[in-house]
Write a protein that holds these residues in place. Structure first.
Motif, PDB file in Angstrom:
ATOM      1  N   VAL A 159       0.858  -1.180   0.000  1.00 57.12           N
ATOM      2  CA  VAL A 159       0.000   0.000   0.000  1.00 57.12           C
ATOM      3  C   VAL A 159       0.897   1.234   0.000  1.00 57.12           C
ATOM      4  O   VAL A 159       1.759   1.387   0.873  1.00 57.12           O
ATOM      5  CB  VAL A 159      -0.923   0.024   1.237  1.00 57.12           C
ATOM      6  N   VAL A 160       0.688   2.094  -0.978  1.00 57.81           N
ATOM      7  CA  VAL A 160       1.463   3.332  -1.046  1.00 57.81           C
ATOM      8  C   VAL A 160       0.914   4.296   0.004  1.00 57.81           C
ATOM      9  O   VAL A 160      -0.255   4.676  -0.028  1.00 57.81           O
ATOM     10  CB  VAL A 160       1.405   3.960  -2.452  1.00 57.81           C
ATOM     11  N   ILE A 161       1.749   4.688   0.932  1.00 60.81           N
ATOM     12  CA  ILE A 161       1.366   5.592   2.009  1.00 60.81           C
ATOM     13  C   ILE A 161       1.547   7.044   1.575  1.00 60.81           C
ATOM     14  O   ILE A 161       0.722   7.897   1.852  1.00 60.81           O
ATOM     15  CB  ILE A 161       2.216   5.323   3.272  1.00 60.81           C
ATOM     16  N   TRP A 162       2.651   7.308   0.885  1.00 58.32           N
ATOM     17  CA  TRP A 162       2.976   8.673   0.479  1.00 58.32           C
ATOM     18  C   TRP A 162       3.793   8.609  -0.795  1.00 58.32           C
ATOM     19  O   TRP A 162       4.609   7.715  -0.988  1.00 58.32           O
ATOM     20  CB  TRP A 162       3.783   9.362   1.571  1.00 58.32           C
ATOM     21  N   SER A 163       3.561   9.554  -1.690  1.00 56.22           N
ATOM     22  CA  SER A 163       4.424   9.697  -2.866  1.00 56.22           C
ATOM     23  C   SER A 163       4.574  11.181  -3.162  1.00 56.22           C
ATOM     24  O   SER A 163       3.672  11.976  -2.906  1.00 56.22           O
ATOM     25  CB  SER A 163       3.862   8.953  -4.073  1.00 56.22           C
ATOM     26  N   ARG A 164       5.724  11.512  -3.679  1.00 59.18           N
ATOM     27  CA  ARG A 164       6.013  12.906  -4.003  1.00 59.18           C
ATOM     28  C   ARG A 164       5.173  13.311  -5.197  1.00 59.18           C
ATOM     29  O   ARG A 164       5.107  12.610  -6.191  1.00 59.18           O
ATOM     30  CB  ARG A 164       7.492  13.084  -4.312  1.00 59.18           C
ATOM     31  N   GLY A 165       4.519  14.437  -5.081  1.00 63.04           N
ATOM     32  CA  GLY A 165       3.692  14.943  -6.164  1.00 63.04           C
ATOM     33  C   GLY A 165       4.541  15.523  -7.277  1.00 63.04           C
ATOM     34  O   GLY A 165       5.763  15.662  -7.151  1.00 63.04           O
ATOM     35  N   PRO A 166       3.913  15.874  -8.375  1.00 62.33           N
ATOM     36  CA  PRO A 166       4.674  16.493  -9.448  1.00 62.33           C
ATOM     37  C   PRO A 166       5.214  17.856  -9.007  1.00 62.33           C
ATOM     38  O   PRO A 166       4.684  18.471  -8.089  1.00 62.33           O
ATOM     39  CB  PRO A 166       3.639  16.650 -10.575  1.00 62.33           C
ATOM     40  N   LEU A 167       6.262  18.292  -9.669  1.00 63.11           N
ATOM     41  CA  LEU A 167       6.876  19.569  -9.293  1.00 63.11           C
ATOM     42  C   LEU A 167       5.966  20.748  -9.573  1.00 63.11           C
ATOM     43  O   LEU A 167       6.047  21.772  -8.927  1.00 63.11           O
ATOM     44  CB  LEU A 167       8.219  19.738 -10.019  1.00 63.11           C
ATOM     45  N   ARG A 168       5.116  20.602 -10.564  1.00 63.24           N
ATOM     46  CA  ARG A 168       4.156  21.688 -10.851  1.00 63.24           C
ATOM     47  C   ARG A 168       2.780  21.064 -10.963  1.00 63.24           C
ATOM     48  O   ARG A 168       2.635  19.916 -11.394  1.00 63.24           O
ATOM     49  CB  ARG A 168       4.536  22.435 -12.111  1.00 63.24           C
ATOM     50  N   PRO A 169       1.751  21.774 -10.565  1.00 64.39           N
ATOM     51  CA  PRO A 169       0.402  21.225 -10.628  1.00 64.39           C
ATOM     52  C   PRO A 169      -0.035  20.995 -12.070  1.00 64.39           C
ATOM     53  O   PRO A 169       0.440  21.627 -12.998  1.00 64.39           O
ATOM     54  CB  PRO A 169      -0.459  22.305  -9.970  1.00 64.39           C
ATOM     55  N   GLU A 170      -0.957  20.055 -12.225  1.00 65.27           N
ATOM     56  CA  GLU A 170      -1.536  19.770 -13.541  1.00 65.27           C
ATOM     57  C   GLU A 170      -2.180  21.031 -14.094  1.00 65.27           C
ATOM     58  O   GLU A 170      -2.900  21.738 -13.388  1.00 65.27           O
ATOM     59  CB  GLU A 170      -2.572  18.666 -13.429  1.00 65.27           C
ATOM     60  N   GLY A 171      -1.947  21.317 -15.350  1.00 62.92           N
ATOM     61  CA  GLY A 171      -2.582  22.449 -15.998  1.00 62.92           C
ATOM     62  C   GLY A 171      -1.883  23.778 -15.776  1.00 62.92           C
ATOM     63  O   GLY A 171      -2.304  24.787 -16.309  1.00 62.92           O
ATOM     64  N   ALA A 172      -0.829  23.787 -14.980  1.00 56.98           N
ATOM     65  CA  ALA A 172      -0.114  25.054 -14.741  1.00 56.98           C
ATOM     66  C   ALA A 172       0.744  25.377 -15.963  1.00 56.98           C
ATOM     67  O   ALA A 172       1.429  24.516 -16.494  1.00 56.98           O
ATOM     68  CB  ALA A 172       0.757  24.962 -13.500  1.00 56.98           C
ATOM     69  N   LEU A 173       0.679  26.611 -16.387  1.00 58.06           N
ATOM     70  CA  LEU A 173       1.444  27.041 -17.542  1.00 58.06           C
ATOM     71  C   LEU A 173       2.838  27.479 -17.118  1.00 58.06           C
ATOM     72  O   LEU A 173       3.034  28.030 -16.022  1.00 58.06           O
ATOM     73  CB  LEU A 173       0.714  28.181 -18.242  1.00 58.06           C
ATOM     74  N   LEU A 174       3.803  27.231 -17.992  1.00 57.20           N
ATOM     75  CA  LEU A 174       5.171  27.640 -17.676  1.00 57.20           C
ATOM     76  C   LEU A 174       5.391  29.118 -17.941  1.00 57.20           C
ATOM     77  O   LEU A 174       6.216  29.756 -17.305  1.00 57.20           O
ATOM     78  CB  LEU A 174       6.153  26.821 -18.508  1.00 57.20           C
ATOM     79  N   HIS A 175       4.650  29.695 -18.903  1.00 59.71           N
ATOM     80  CA  HIS A 175       4.844  31.106 -19.240  1.00 59.71           C
ATOM     81  C   HIS A 175       3.566  31.867 -19.076  1.00 59.71           C
ATOM     82  O   HIS A 175       2.519  31.466 -19.177  1.00 59.71           O
ATOM     83  CB  HIS A 175       5.339  31.271 -20.677  1.00 59.71           C
TER      84      HIS A 175
END
Length: 175
Positions: A159-175
């Motif tokens: 059972v996965v207790i914790w995992s590191r999320g992505p560095l940027r949220p889904e849908g976030a624009l870089l520019h």
């Protein structure tokens, strides 16, 4: 010669923070109800401190298991090191990718995964494994109650207790 049986001493040691919290709260209650108005002020602080210490002790007591497992765990400045008879290694908590409780192994093992390194498997009953509670509590977004419930459940899968999320949220624009 000891006054307590070894089993009773082990149970008291497992729940030691709760015992200390109850003593602190009892002193606070005595100060509030007893001597006078000025003693009531620190009495309320002792009551609050005893309640907080009791709650933290309840969580830590649920995390602790009986010692006697293979190997030893050491936590030092954000680095978890496991010294086992067959395996071992270390993981930096700042670079940890995921934390998994693998109930398919006997006894259950914590699997700490770090990118570019083999996973570190630590038995839940290894010597010093109770220090992992504080180490895991530093992980951002870890749900402590979920971790404790999974630890007490009798599951025979990972059972996965914790995992590191992505560095940027889904849908976030870089520019």
């Amino acid at each position: 010669m000891s006054f307590f049986r070894p089993e009773a001493r082990a149970a008291l040691w497992r729940w030691r923070e709760i015992v200390a919290g109850m003593a602190c709260a009892a002193l606070g209650l005595w100060l509030v109800l007893g001597p006078g108005f000025l003693a009531a002020i620190p009495g309320y602080a002792f009551l609050a401190g005893g309640g907080i210490l009791g709650w933290l002790g309840y969580q830590r007591g649920r995390f602790r298991t009986a010692d006697g497992g293979a190997g030893a765990v050491q936590v030092d400045e954000g680095q978890v090191t496991y010294f086992g008879p067959l395996t071992g290694g270390s993981v930096d908590l700042r670079e940890l990718d995921s934390l998994t409780l693998d109930g398919g192994l006997f006894p259950a093992h914590w699997r700490l995964t770090q990118n570019g390194h083999p996973p570190l498997l630590i038995p839940v009953n290894a010597a010093g494994a109770d220090a992992l509670f504080d180490a895991f509590a530093t992980l951002p977004g870890l749900k402590t109650e979920r971790m404790l419930a999974t630890l007490r459940a009798d599951r025979h899968q990972a059972v996965v207790i914790w995992s590191r999320g992505p560095l940027r949220p889904e849908g976030a624009l870089l520019h």
